[in-house]
Design a protein around this motif. Structure first.
Motif, PDB file in Angstrom:
ATOM      1  N   ASP A   1      -0.807   2.518   9.516  1.00  0.00           N
ATOM      2  CA  ASP A   1      -0.332   3.882   9.750  1.00  0.00           C
ATOM      3  C   ASP A   1       1.192   3.899   9.684  1.00  0.00           C
ATOM      4  N   LEU A   2       1.735   4.728   8.806  1.00  0.00           N
ATOM      5  CA  LEU A   2       3.184   4.824   8.677  1.00  0.00           C
ATOM      6  C   LEU A   2       3.852   5.311   9.958  1.00  0.00           C
ATOM      7  N   ASN A   3       3.112   6.007  10.802  1.00  0.00           N
ATOM      8  CA  ASN A   3       3.681   6.542  12.035  1.00  0.00           C
ATOM      9  C   ASN A   3       3.520   5.608  13.229  1.00  0.00           C
ATOM     10  N   ALA A   4       2.928   4.433  12.989  1.00  0.00           N
ATOM     11  CA  ALA A   4       2.789   3.428  14.049  1.00  0.00           C
ATOM     12  C   ALA A   4       4.070   2.594  14.122  1.00  0.00           C
TER      13      ALA A   4
ATOM     14  N   GLU B   1      15.677 -13.413   4.136  1.00  0.00           N
ATOM     15  CA  GLU B   1      14.986 -12.150   3.927  1.00  0.00           C
ATOM     16  C   GLU B   1      15.084 -11.253   5.166  1.00  0.00           C
ATOM     17  N   PRO B   2      15.335  -9.959   4.970  1.00  0.00           N
ATOM     18  CA  PRO B   2      15.163  -9.028   6.082  1.00  0.00           C
ATOM     19  C   PRO B   2      13.710  -9.077   6.559  1.00  0.00           C
ATOM     20  N   PRO B   3      13.456  -8.825   7.835  1.00  0.00           N
ATOM     21  CA  PRO B   3      12.079  -8.912   8.349  1.00  0.00           C
ATOM     22  C   PRO B   3      11.070  -8.103   7.545  1.00  0.00           C
ATOM     23  N   VAL B   4      11.464  -6.931   7.036  1.00  0.00           N
ATOM     24  CA  VAL B   4      10.521  -6.107   6.295  1.00  0.00           C
ATOM     25  C   VAL B   4      10.067  -6.806   5.020  1.00  0.00           C
ATOM     26  N   LEU B   5      10.963  -7.535   4.370  1.00  0.00           N
ATOM     27  CA  LEU B   5      10.594  -8.214   3.129  1.00  0.00           C
ATOM     28  C   LEU B   5       9.716  -9.427   3.403  1.00  0.00           C
ATOM     29  N   ALA B   6      10.026 -10.180   4.457  1.00  0.00           N
ATOM     30  CA  ALA B   6       9.167 -11.303   4.819  1.00  0.00           C
ATOM     31  C   ALA B   6       7.766 -10.811   5.165  1.00  0.00           C
ATOM     32  N   TRP B   7       7.694  -9.649   5.836  1.00  0.00           N
ATOM     33  CA  TRP B   7       6.395  -9.070   6.194  1.00  0.00           C
ATOM     34  C   TRP B   7       5.614  -8.641   4.954  1.00  0.00           C
ATOM     35  N   VAL B   8       6.280  -7.989   4.020  1.00  0.00           N
ATOM     36  CA  VAL B   8       5.609  -7.560   2.789  1.00  0.00           C
ATOM     37  C   VAL B   8       5.098  -8.763   2.009  1.00  0.00           C
ATOM     38  N   ARG B   9       5.911  -9.800   1.907  1.00  0.00           N
ATOM     39  CA  ARG B   9       5.506 -10.996   1.165  1.00  0.00           C
ATOM     40  C   ARG B   9       4.259 -11.613   1.791  1.00  0.00           C
ATOM     41  N   ALA B  10       4.235 -11.654   3.134  1.00  0.00           N
ATOM     42  CA  ALA B  10       3.070 -12.224   3.816  1.00  0.00           C
ATOM     43  C   ALA B  10       1.855 -11.311   3.700  1.00  0.00           C
TER      44      ALA B  10
ATOM     45  N   PHE C   1       8.032  -0.032  -4.190  1.00  0.00           N
ATOM     46  CA  PHE C   1       7.307   0.803  -3.239  1.00  0.00           C
ATOM     47  C   PHE C   1       5.885   1.132  -3.682  1.00  0.00           C
ATOM     48  N   SER C   2       5.611   1.108  -4.956  1.00  0.00           N
ATOM     49  CA  SER C   2       4.229   1.336  -5.383  1.00  0.00           C
ATOM     50  C   SER C   2       3.336   0.221  -4.855  1.00  0.00           C
ATOM     51  N   LEU C   3       3.823  -1.012  -4.900  1.00  0.00           N
ATOM     52  CA  LEU C   3       3.059  -2.129  -4.353  1.00  0.00           C
ATOM     53  C   LEU C   3       3.019  -2.067  -2.827  1.00  0.00           C
ATOM     54  N   VAL C   4       4.151  -1.761  -2.196  1.00  0.00           N
ATOM     55  CA  VAL C   4       4.185  -1.677  -0.731  1.00  0.00           C
ATOM     56  C   VAL C   4       3.180  -0.647  -0.235  1.00  0.00           C
ATOM     57  N   ARG C   5       3.140   0.507  -0.874  1.00  0.00           N
ATOM     58  CA  ARG C   5       2.223   1.567  -0.458  1.00  0.00           C
ATOM     59  C   ARG C   5       0.769   1.121  -0.646  1.00  0.00           C
ATOM     60  N   LYS C   6       0.498   0.394  -1.725  1.00  0.00           N
ATOM     61  CA  LYS C   6      -0.867  -0.101  -1.952  1.00  0.00           C
ATOM     62  C   LYS C   6      -1.261  -1.111  -0.871  1.00  0.00           C
ATOM     63  N   LEU C   7      -0.355  -2.021  -0.548  1.00  0.00           N
ATOM     64  CA  LEU C   7      -0.647  -3.018   0.478  1.00  0.00           C
ATOM     65  C   LEU C   7      -0.902  -2.358   1.829  1.00  0.00           C
ATOM     66  N   ILE C   8      -0.112  -1.332   2.143  1.00  0.00           N
ATOM     67  CA  ILE C   8      -0.284  -0.625   3.414  1.00  0.00           C
ATOM     68  C   ILE C   8      -1.626   0.106   3.437  1.00  0.00           C
ATOM     69  N   ALA C   9      -1.949   0.760   2.318  1.00  0.00           N
ATOM     70  CA  ALA C   9      -3.234   1.476   2.249  1.00  0.00           C
ATOM     71  C   ALA C   9      -4.407   0.506   2.344  1.00  0.00           C
ATOM     72  N   ASP C  10      -4.330  -0.616   1.632  1.00  0.00           N
ATOM     73  CA  ASP C  10      -5.415  -1.593   1.655  1.00  0.00           C
ATOM     74  C   ASP C  10      -5.611  -2.175   3.055  1.00  0.00           C
TER      75      ASP C  10
END
Length: 358
Positions: free
Chosen positions: A211-214, A284-293, A198-207
């Motif tokens: 929006d977490l609420n989208a 992969e669950p969709p969330v993991l494929a999305w994070v990888r991409a 999650f530290s990496l996921v949060r960085k990728l989202i911030a970069d």
């Protein structure tokens, strides 16, 4: 001048600690705690320590197995989204999944919840999630600690830690010593990210300025990206205990957490053996494929950071694999054929195929 505190006498509340709120919380969580009661529990919540009788739970001569863990920076997502009712499930999962990989039945669980200012309603929601995790695992929630520490945490922040104890018959301890070349590796599907990376996921989202609420930018039943990321860690305890009780086919289990498949599979293997891992078998669950991409991640880095869609792996005797697969699928698990055990001549995990393969 005389301060108002001096005039009325100093109180703990003046320092930001509300003892009354803590007492209210104990009363609020009583039903949730009671719902986890199982054979072996002695007494009730509220003592100086939780009591448990292993003999009453059917373990008169077993080894005790203990595990402790947290939820990591997944808590930051929960806090930022204001969704705190499921991280308790993650907390339990991270501990009890570590117990069952040694063949142990989880017996009881304790939690530690720390915050700067106690919000009894939020804390009760968190404990309700912990109780749900305990029910899924068959463990009793027999105690814990709520620490209100002004100045240690920013407003609304909190931290969680969990402690679990299980028991396993001496002759049923995993991994077994007979893991051998030709054994097969089965994978149990993950529910999502679980509680790692999650530290990496949060960085990728911030970069990316997301929006977490989208709405989530991938297939999900969740209403928002934040809620999708907070999908609880799957608890594999009951299906695995059932499969273990059905016969001696499972030789070893690996909980796929930090370090992913690459670092966790070797932990249950003899030094002279390796896993030949078919990447094409991973779904992969969709969330993991999305994070990888999103992170344009190289495959080796991805496999060491995330679970790649597998939350638990089992090393199984080849002649028992069909039976074990049926047992696990009958208990609601999705099972993948990941590969096999081979002689080690280099790395402990040798990959074949490609992610996203057929």
């Amino acid at each position: 001048m005389t301060s108002k505190t001096a005039e009325k006498g100093a109180t703990y509340a003046d320092a930001g600690v509300d003892i009354a709120a803590g007492n209210r919380l104990v009363n609020m969580i009583g039903p949730a705690v009671d719902s986890t009661r199982r054979s072996g529990v002695v007494g009730a919540l509220g003592g100086f320590g939780g009591l448990f009788d292993p003999k009453a739970a059917g373990h008169s001569d077993s080894l005790l197995v203990a595990a402790t863990d947290g939820v990591g920076t997944k808590l930051r997502v929960a806090i930022d989204c204001g969704v705190v009712d499921t991280v308790g499930i993650d907390l339990v999962a991270m501990c009890v999944n570590d117990l069952v990989v040694q063949g142990a039945e989880p017996l009881f669980f304790l939690d530690y919840y720390a915050t700067g200012r106690l919000d009894a309603d939020a804390a009760a929601a968190i404990v309700a999630g912990i109780a749900e995790g305990c029910r899924q695992a068959g463990a009793a929630l027999i105690g814990g600690e709520t620490a209100e520490m002004p100045g240690m945490y920013a407003a609304g922040d909190f931290d969680l830690a969990g402690f679990a104890v299980g028991a396993v018959a001496r002759d049923a301890l995993l991994p077994r010593p007979d893991v051998a070349e030709g054994d097969l590796v089965l994978g149990l599907a993950a529910s999502g990210l679980h509680s790692n990376g999650f530290s990496l996921v949060r960085k990728l989202i911030a970069d990316a300025g997301l929006d977490l609420n989208a709405p989530p930018p991938f297939a999900s039943e969740a209403a928002t990206l934040g809620e999708a990321l907070l999908t609880p860690t799957r608890i594999y305890v009951r299906p695995l205990l059932k499969a273990l009780a059905a016969g001696p086919g499972i030789k070893a289990l690996a909980h796929i957490t930090g370090g992913g498949l690459i670092d966790n599979l070797p932990r249950v293997l003899p030094d002279d053996l390796a896993v030949e891992l078919d990447l094409g078998a991973l779904v992969e669950p969709p969330v993991l494929a999305w994070v990888r991409a999103l992170g344009t991640m190289a495959t080796p880095e991805y496999l060491r950071t995330f679970n790649a869609g597998i939350g638990m792996a089992a090393v199984v005797a080849a002649d028992a694999a069909d039976r074990v697969r049926r047992d696990l699928e009958g208990a609601g698990e999705t099972v993948r054929d990941l590969g096999r055990i081979v002689p080690r001549s280099g790395e402990a995990v040798v990959t074949t195929g490609e992610l996203g393969g057929p």
